[in-house]
Design a protein around this motif. Structure first.
Motif, PDB file in Angstrom:
ATOM      1  N   PRO A 194      55.404  40.051  37.321  1.00 43.99           N
ATOM      2  CA  PRO A 194      55.586  40.194  35.874  1.00 43.99           C
ATOM      3  C   PRO A 194      55.612  38.840  35.184  1.00 43.99           C
ATOM      4  CG  PRO A 194      57.112  41.607  37.077  1.00 43.99           C
ATOM      5  CD  PRO A 194      56.468  40.730  38.087  1.00 43.99           C
ATOM      6  N   GLY A 195      54.831  38.703  34.124  1.00 40.53           N
ATOM      7  CA  GLY A 195      54.791  37.469  33.357  1.00 40.53           C
ATOM      8  C   GLY A 195      53.855  36.415  33.892  1.00 40.53           C
ATOM      9  N   ALA A 196      53.246  36.648  35.046  1.00 43.93           N
ATOM     10  CA  ALA A 196      52.352  35.660  35.663  1.00 43.93           C
ATOM     11  C   ALA A 196      50.909  36.117  35.539  1.00 43.93           C
ATOM     12  CB  ALA A 196      52.711  35.447  37.126  1.00 43.93           C
ATOM     13  N   VAL A 197      50.033  35.164  35.296  1.00 43.19           N
ATOM     14  CA  VAL A 197      48.598  35.420  35.195  1.00 43.19           C
ATOM     15  C   VAL A 197      47.905  34.634  36.306  1.00 43.19           C
ATOM     16  CG1 VAL A 197      46.537  35.213  33.766  1.00 43.19           C
ATOM     17  CG2 VAL A 197      48.727  35.767  32.712  1.00 43.19           C
ATOM     18  N   THR A 198      47.230  35.341  37.199  1.00 45.92           N
ATOM     19  CA  THR A 198      46.527  34.701  38.313  1.00 45.92           C
ATOM     20  C   THR A 198      45.064  34.517  37.948  1.00 45.92           C
ATOM     21  OG1 THR A 198      48.028  35.776  39.877  1.00 45.92           O
ATOM     22  CG2 THR A 198      46.005  34.867  40.772  1.00 45.92           C
ATOM     23  N   ALA A 199      44.517  33.373  38.302  1.00 39.01           N
ATOM     24  CA  ALA A 199      43.114  33.092  38.000  1.00 39.01           C
ATOM     25  C   ALA A 199      42.438  32.490  39.218  1.00 39.01           C
ATOM     26  CB  ALA A 199      42.989  32.148  36.801  1.00 39.01           C
ATOM     27  N   LEU A 200      41.169  32.833  39.398  1.00 37.07           N
ATOM     28  CA  LEU A 200      40.379  32.202  40.448  1.00 37.07           C
ATOM     29  C   LEU A 200      39.028  31.806  39.878  1.00 37.07           C
ATOM     30  CD1 LEU A 200      38.962  34.862  42.918  1.00 37.07           C
ATOM     31  CD2 LEU A 200      40.382  35.529  41.004  1.00 37.07           C
ATOM     32  N   PHE A 201      38.504  30.724  40.394  1.00 35.05           N
ATOM     33  CA  PHE A 201      37.243  30.165  39.940  1.00 35.05           C
ATOM     34  C   PHE A 201      36.217  30.339  41.057  1.00 35.05           C
ATOM     35  CE2 PHE A 201      40.746  28.134  37.868  1.00 35.05           C
ATOM     36  CZ  PHE A 201      40.354  27.990  36.544  1.00 35.05           C
ATOM     37  N   VAL A 202      35.066  30.925  40.700  1.00 36.87           N
ATOM     38  CA  VAL A 202      34.031  31.234  41.695  1.00 36.87           C
ATOM     39  C   VAL A 202      32.719  30.658  41.198  1.00 36.87           C
ATOM     40  CG1 VAL A 202      32.938  33.047  43.059  1.00 36.87           C
ATOM     41  CG2 VAL A 202      35.255  33.384  42.178  1.00 36.87           C
ATOM     42  N   ASP A 203      32.027  29.874  42.032  1.00 31.48           N
ATOM     43  CA  ASP A 203      30.772  29.256  41.604  1.00 31.48           C
ATOM     44  C   ASP A 203      29.623  30.248  41.700  1.00 31.48           C
ATOM     45  OD1 ASP A 203      30.064  29.416  44.292  1.00 31.48           O
ATOM     46  OD2 ASP A 203      30.391  27.280  44.693  1.00 31.48           O
ATOM     47  N   ARG A 204      28.430  29.801  41.330  1.00 32.44           N
ATOM     48  CA  ARG A 204      27.282  30.699  41.263  1.00 32.44           C
ATOM     49  C   ARG A 204      26.836  31.169  42.645  1.00 32.44           C
ATOM     50  NH1 ARG A 204      24.249  29.225  37.731  1.00 32.44           N
ATOM     51  NH2 ARG A 204      25.396  27.462  36.832  1.00 32.44           N
ATOM     52  N   ALA A 205      27.258  30.470  43.708  1.00 32.60           N
ATOM     53  CA  ALA A 205      26.918  30.896  45.072  1.00 32.60           C
ATOM     54  C   ALA A 205      27.919  31.918  45.616  1.00 32.60           C
ATOM     55  CB  ALA A 205      26.859  29.688  45.998  1.00 32.60           C
ATOM     56  N   GLY A 206      28.945  32.236  44.820  1.00 31.47           N
ATOM     57  CA  GLY A 206      29.923  33.220  45.253  1.00 31.47           C
ATOM     58  C   GLY A 206      31.059  32.633  46.067  1.00 31.47           C
ATOM     59  N   ILE A 207      31.242  31.309  46.031  1.00 35.36           N
ATOM     60  CA  ILE A 207      32.301  30.652  46.790  1.00 35.36           C
ATOM     61  C   ILE A 207      33.479  30.363  45.861  1.00 35.36           C
ATOM     62  CG2 ILE A 207      32.903  28.670  48.225  1.00 35.36           C
ATOM     63  CD1 ILE A 207      30.856  30.592  49.450  1.00 35.36           C
ATOM     64  N   VAL A 208      34.670  30.718  46.321  1.00 33.68           N
ATOM     65  CA  VAL A 208      35.879  30.440  45.551  1.00 33.68           C
ATOM     66  C   VAL A 208      36.160  28.948  45.607  1.00 33.68           C
ATOM     67  CG1 VAL A 208      38.353  30.898  45.339  1.00 33.68           C
ATOM     68  CG2 VAL A 208      36.805  32.733  46.044  1.00 33.68           C
ATOM     69  N   THR A 209      36.295  28.333  44.438  1.00 38.69           N
ATOM     70  CA  THR A 209      36.552  26.894  44.390  1.00 38.69           C
ATOM     71  C   THR A 209      38.031  26.582  44.172  1.00 38.69           C
ATOM     72  OG1 THR A 209      36.063  26.844  42.009  1.00 38.69           O
ATOM     73  CG2 THR A 209      34.232  26.428  43.551  1.00 38.69           C
ATOM     74  N   ARG A 210      38.768  27.488  43.521  1.00 39.34           N
ATOM     75  CA  ARG A 210      40.192  27.240  43.289  1.00 39.34           C
ATOM     76  C   ARG A 210      40.879  28.547  42.908  1.00 39.34           C
ATOM     77  NH1 ARG A 210      43.050  23.150  38.804  1.00 39.34           N
ATOM     78  NH2 ARG A 210      45.113  23.131  39.784  1.00 39.34           N
ATOM     79  N   VAL A 211      42.163  28.638  43.257  1.00 40.50           N
ATOM     80  CA  VAL A 211      42.997  29.785  42.879  1.00 40.50           C
ATOM     81  C   VAL A 211      44.259  29.248  42.227  1.00 40.50           C
ATOM     82  CG1 VAL A 211      44.318  31.774  43.689  1.00 40.50           C
ATOM     83  CG2 VAL A 211      42.109  31.247  44.733  1.00 40.50           C
ATOM     84  N   LEU A 212      44.597  29.784  41.058  1.00 37.82           N
ATOM     85  CA  LEU A 212      45.833  29.421  40.363  1.00 37.82           C
ATOM     86  C   LEU A 212      46.739  30.646  40.347  1.00 37.82           C
ATOM     87  CD1 LEU A 212      44.426  27.369  37.313  1.00 37.82           C
ATOM     88  CD2 LEU A 212      45.492  26.493  39.398  1.00 37.82           C
ATOM     89  N   PRO A 213      47.810  30.660  41.134  1.00 36.49           N
ATOM     90  CA  PRO A 213      48.704  31.827  41.135  1.00 36.49           C
ATOM     91  C   PRO A 213      49.330  32.108  39.781  1.00 36.49           C
ATOM     92  CG  PRO A 213      49.122  30.408  43.037  1.00 36.49           C
ATOM     93  CD  PRO A 213      48.222  29.646  42.121  1.00 36.49           C
ATOM     94  N   ASP A 214      49.529  31.064  38.964  1.00 33.81           N
ATOM     95  CA  ASP A 214      50.070  31.250  37.617  1.00 33.81           C
ATOM     96  C   ASP A 214      49.326  30.302  36.684  1.00 33.81           C
ATOM     97  OD1 ASP A 214      51.501  32.022  35.443  1.00 33.81           O
ATOM     98  OD2 ASP A 214      53.434  31.245  36.115  1.00 33.81           O
ATOM     99  N   LEU A 215      48.480  30.868  35.837  1.00 33.25           N
ATOM    100  CA  LEU A 215      47.627  30.083  34.965  1.00 33.25           C
ATOM    101  C   LEU A 215      48.459  29.279  33.972  1.00 33.25           C
ATOM    102  CD1 LEU A 215      44.653  29.508  34.240  1.00 33.25           C
ATOM    103  CD2 LEU A 215      44.792  31.412  32.605  1.00 33.25           C
TER     104      LEU A 215
END
Length: 230
Positions: A194-215
């Motif tokens: 609750p209250g947290a926003v998770t974000a992940l960044f994925v490049d055009r090749a479909g590879i995850v470059t970073r994950v932020l558990p709380d934006l």
């Protein structure tokens, strides 16, 4: 020499009653007077130990003494030895293991649904900043991400519900999708908070470059957005 009693059969006092068959017993005042008798007794003891029977007679008490000592030592070990499971001990909890790092891994081929319940392949929206809003809608954070995203980088919001509310069409907005099966959360290995926003960044090749558990603020991920556009 000793002082005989009135009848001359030993000292008047100091000794308990003795068997009559022992005869007259005289206790000398000087212990050196018994040196001859003591030497004779020692010779008889040495002679007895040389005989097989004598060794057996002396070996039995030694064996009993050895058993007693070993029993005592065993009892001490039982009392003092550390026990793994005592009655008042608590089991050791398993150490916490955080989710495995996702950076460098490929985003799974997930099909989410849009507001019309039509399936949308998530990998078809790459490169993208994917924001999970199942813990908090947080429209201000989504708006900040839209403002910072360069051209060609999608901003996708994902909710865990079955339906997606339709947004305004007069301004740029994030691509709103629903993940009723929870496939994206399962891939992240992090439950919604609750209250947290998770974000992940994925490049055009479909590879995850970073994950932020709380934006956080834009400055914490502006470079990640720029890297997706390159």
């Amino acid at each position: 020499m000793g002082k005989p009693d009135a009848e001359g059969h030993g000292p008047a006092d100091g000794l308990p009653g003795l068997p009559p068959e022992w005869g007259r017993v005289v206790v000398p005042d000087d212990a050196s007077a018994l040196a001859a008798e003591a030497a004779q007794i020692r010779r008889e003891l040495r002679r007895a130990t040389r005989l097989p029977g004598g060794r057996r007679a002396l070996g039995l008490p030694l064996l009993v003494l050895l058993v007693a000592v070993l029993t005592t030592l065993a009892g001490l070990l039982v009392v003092t030895w550390p026990r793994a499971n005592r009655g008042n001990d608590r089991p050791t909890p398993a150490p916490y293991s955080p989710p495995a790092p996702l950076a460098g891994r490929a985003l799974p081929a997930l099909d989410l649904v849009d507001a019309s319940q039509a399936p949308v392949p998530l990998r078809g929206l790459l490169p993208a900043m994917i924001i999970l809003v199942d813990g908090c809608p947080c429209p201000a954070r989504v708006a900040d991400a839209l403002a910072a995203a360069p051209t060609g980088v999608s901003v996708v919001t994902v909710t865990g519900e079955r339906t997606v509310p339709a947004g305004p069409t007069t301004q740029r907005q994030a691509r709103a999708l629903a993940d009723p099966a929870g496939g994206l959360r399962s891939f992240l290995g992090q439950p919604a908070r609750p209250g947290a926003v998770t974000a992940l960044f994925v490049d055009r090749a479909g590879i995850v470059t970073r994950v932020l558990p709380d934006l956080g603020t834009i400055e914490t991920y502006r470079q990640d957005l720029a890297a997706l556009a390159s």
